[in-house]
Design a protein around this motif. Structure first.
Motif, mmCIF file in Angstrom:
data_model
loop_
_atom_site.group_PDB
_atom_site.id
_atom_site.type_symbol
_atom_site.label_atom_id
_atom_site.label_comp_id
_atom_site.label_asym_id
_atom_site.label_seq_id
_atom_site.Cartn_x
_atom_site.Cartn_y
_atom_site.Cartn_z
ATOM 1 N N GLU A 121 0.858 -1.170 0.000
ATOM 2 C CA GLU A 121 0.000 0.000 0.000
ATOM 3 C C GLU A 121 0.903 1.231 0.000
ATOM 4 O OE1 GLU A 121 -3.506 -0.016 -0.138
ATOM 5 O OE2 GLU A 121 -2.903 -2.045 -0.661
ATOM 6 N N LEU A 122 0.594 2.182 -0.883
ATOM 7 C CA LEU A 122 1.343 3.439 -0.921
ATOM 8 C C LEU A 122 0.499 4.517 -0.256
ATOM 9 C CD1 LEU A 122 3.816 5.082 -1.846
ATOM 10 C CD2 LEU A 122 2.601 5.513 -3.988
ATOM 11 N N LEU A 123 1.075 5.134 0.780
ATOM 12 C CA LEU A 123 0.359 6.104 1.600
ATOM 13 C C LEU A 123 1.055 7.455 1.546
ATOM 14 C CD1 LEU A 123 0.076 3.809 4.772
ATOM 15 C CD2 LEU A 123 -1.582 3.991 2.893
ATOM 16 N N LEU A 124 0.268 8.508 1.638
ATOM 17 C CA LEU A 124 0.802 9.873 1.736
ATOM 18 C C LEU A 124 0.662 10.331 3.184
ATOM 19 C CD1 LEU A 124 1.727 12.622 0.382
ATOM 20 C CD2 LEU A 124 -0.730 13.147 0.211
ATOM 21 N N SER A 125 1.782 10.642 3.825
ATOM 22 C CA SER A 125 1.730 11.152 5.193
ATOM 23 C C SER A 125 1.024 12.505 5.206
ATOM 24 C CB SER A 125 3.149 11.295 5.750
ATOM 25 O OG SER A 125 3.114 11.833 7.052
ATOM 26 N N ASN A 126 0.106 12.687 6.150
ATOM 27 C CA ASN A 126 -0.667 13.925 6.213
ATOM 28 C C ASN A 126 0.139 15.023 6.891
ATOM 29 O OD1 ASN A 126 -2.642 15.851 6.113
ATOM 30 N ND2 ASN A 126 -3.903 14.937 7.743
ATOM 31 N N ASN A 127 1.215 15.416 6.202
ATOM 32 C CA ASN A 127 2.062 16.500 6.705
ATOM 33 C C ASN A 127 2.640 17.247 5.508
ATOM 34 O OD1 ASN A 127 3.798 18.246 7.929
ATOM 35 N ND2 ASN A 127 4.658 16.714 9.339
ATOM 36 N N ALA A 128 2.016 18.395 5.225
ATOM 37 C CA ALA A 128 2.365 19.141 4.015
ATOM 38 C C ALA A 128 3.726 19.827 4.112
ATOM 39 C CB ALA A 128 1.270 20.167 3.716
ATOM 40 N N HIS A 129 4.407 19.717 5.258
ATOM 41 C CA HIS A 129 5.766 20.249 5.348
ATOM 42 C C HIS A 129 6.735 19.529 4.415
ATOM 43 C CE1 HIS A 129 5.622 23.285 8.412
ATOM 44 N NE2 HIS A 129 5.098 22.482 9.312
ATOM 45 N N PRO B 164 11.245 22.420 8.265
ATOM 46 C CA PRO B 164 11.322 22.672 9.708
ATOM 47 C C PRO B 164 12.314 21.783 10.458
ATOM 48 C CG PRO B 164 9.021 22.478 8.998
ATOM 49 C CD PRO B 164 9.871 22.104 7.820
ATOM 50 N N ALA B 165 12.551 20.591 9.981
ATOM 51 C CA ALA B 165 13.390 19.652 10.738
ATOM 52 C C ALA B 165 14.827 19.584 10.241
ATOM 53 C CB ALA B 165 12.774 18.252 10.688
ATOM 54 N N ALA C 34 6.643 19.423 13.941
ATOM 55 C CA ALA C 34 5.976 20.316 12.990
ATOM 56 C C ALA C 34 5.040 19.554 12.046
ATOM 57 C CB ALA C 34 7.017 21.084 12.174
ATOM 58 N N THR C 35 3.807 19.948 12.008
ATOM 59 C CA THR C 35 2.811 19.284 11.166
ATOM 60 C C THR C 35 1.866 20.307 10.563
ATOM 61 O OG1 THR C 35 2.833 17.322 12.588
ATOM 62 C CG2 THR C 35 0.941 17.562 11.139
ATOM 63 N N ILE C 36 1.607 20.183 9.274
ATOM 64 C CA ILE C 36 0.542 20.937 8.611
ATOM 65 C C ILE C 36 -0.314 19.938 7.845
ATOM 66 C CG2 ILE C 36 -0.069 22.648 6.857
ATOM 67 C CD1 ILE C 36 2.565 24.025 7.286
ATOM 68 N N SER C 37 -1.598 19.892 8.162
ATOM 69 C CA SER C 37 -2.476 18.969 7.432
ATOM 70 C C SER C 37 -2.669 19.451 6.004
ATOM 71 C CB SER C 37 -3.839 18.881 8.123
ATOM 72 O OG SER C 37 -3.695 18.291 9.393
ATOM 73 N N TYR C 38 -2.808 18.488 5.089
ATOM 74 C CA TYR C 38 -3.117 18.818 3.700
ATOM 75 C C TYR C 38 -4.555 19.292 3.559
ATOM 76 C CZ TYR C 38 1.085 16.693 1.590
ATOM 77 O OH TYR C 38 2.355 16.409 1.204
ATOM 78 N N LEU C 39 -4.785 20.130 2.577
ATOM 79 C CA LEU C 39 -6.142 20.408 2.118
ATOM 80 C C LEU C 39 -6.570 19.258 1.207
ATOM 81 C CD1 LEU C 39 -5.627 24.168 1.160
ATOM 82 C CD2 LEU C 39 -6.718 23.255 3.251
#
Lengths: 136, 136
Positions: free
Chosen positions: A22-30, A101-102, A112-117
């Protein structure tokens, strides 16, 4: 039967079902951050996969890496399987920029986390060329 | 011509020359920590290696991982290529214990360091079975 770990499910969006993973996109727009999870029950380490599955994991990792380098802008790709928190085997691919950020530390454990739209997620999913490069 | 990065050279001990990679022991006795460095000049990303070299890298990584799981005591193996600080491609293998200083965070960027004693390095080097498992 394989079941995706609940934390992985909560923190990501599904992008594609590849032959092994399964290919997943981490919900962190950074960061452009894609995760491969082999659909194998009870596996926590890469070296526990059999030879054919390991070959396929690295094939899918290569295709994801090449696509990320082509599609996103970053200075360095971080590829890693840690699993200290979520033990189900999963392989991170994180595009790193010198102004993220890291940087230059690792992203894992960095707050540091920014959720995707929703439309950003759809853009990435629709750009991923799984129908051509990943069949078979 | 391939030349090992100076920082990698300074922070590690050489363990073995495998068919593709130099195998190095990180000089940090907190963790069993082995590093593979492909002897390829100018490569910073796994996906820049050609197909045969990638296959060989993963073969050597598998053999190192299996040996580490057999020889050391740990709860989780962390495998990763980051390269944010040292860009020369190198692949970490770090045996993690739930009571180690950085758990459950990553070891990279974590400050805790204990240098090995010379006899500890010799013990690890002499235990590594490169003459049988890694030829060819």
């Amino acid at each position: 039967m394989f079941k995706l770990d609940e934390r992985l499910q909560r923190d990501t969006f599904p992008v594609a079902s590849l032959p092994l993973c399964e290919l997943l996109l981490s919900n962190n727009a950074h960061y452009p951050w894609l995760i491969l999870v082999p659909r194998r029950e009870g596996i926590t380490e890469i070296h526990q996969l059999d030879h054919a599955d390991r070959d396929q994991l690295w094939r899918e990792s290569h295709q994801v890496s090449v696509w990320m380098a082509d599609h996103f802008q970053f200075d360095k790709l971080n590829v890693g399987a840690l699993g200290n928190v979520v033990s189900q085997l999963h392989l991170h691919h994180v595009g790193r920029r010198k102004d993220d950020p890291a940087w230059p530390g690792p992203v894992w454990g960095h707050g540091a986390t920014i959720s995707y739209l929703p439309e950003q997620v759809e853009e990435i999913k629709s750009a991923f060329p799984w129908t051509t490069a990943f069949v078979g």
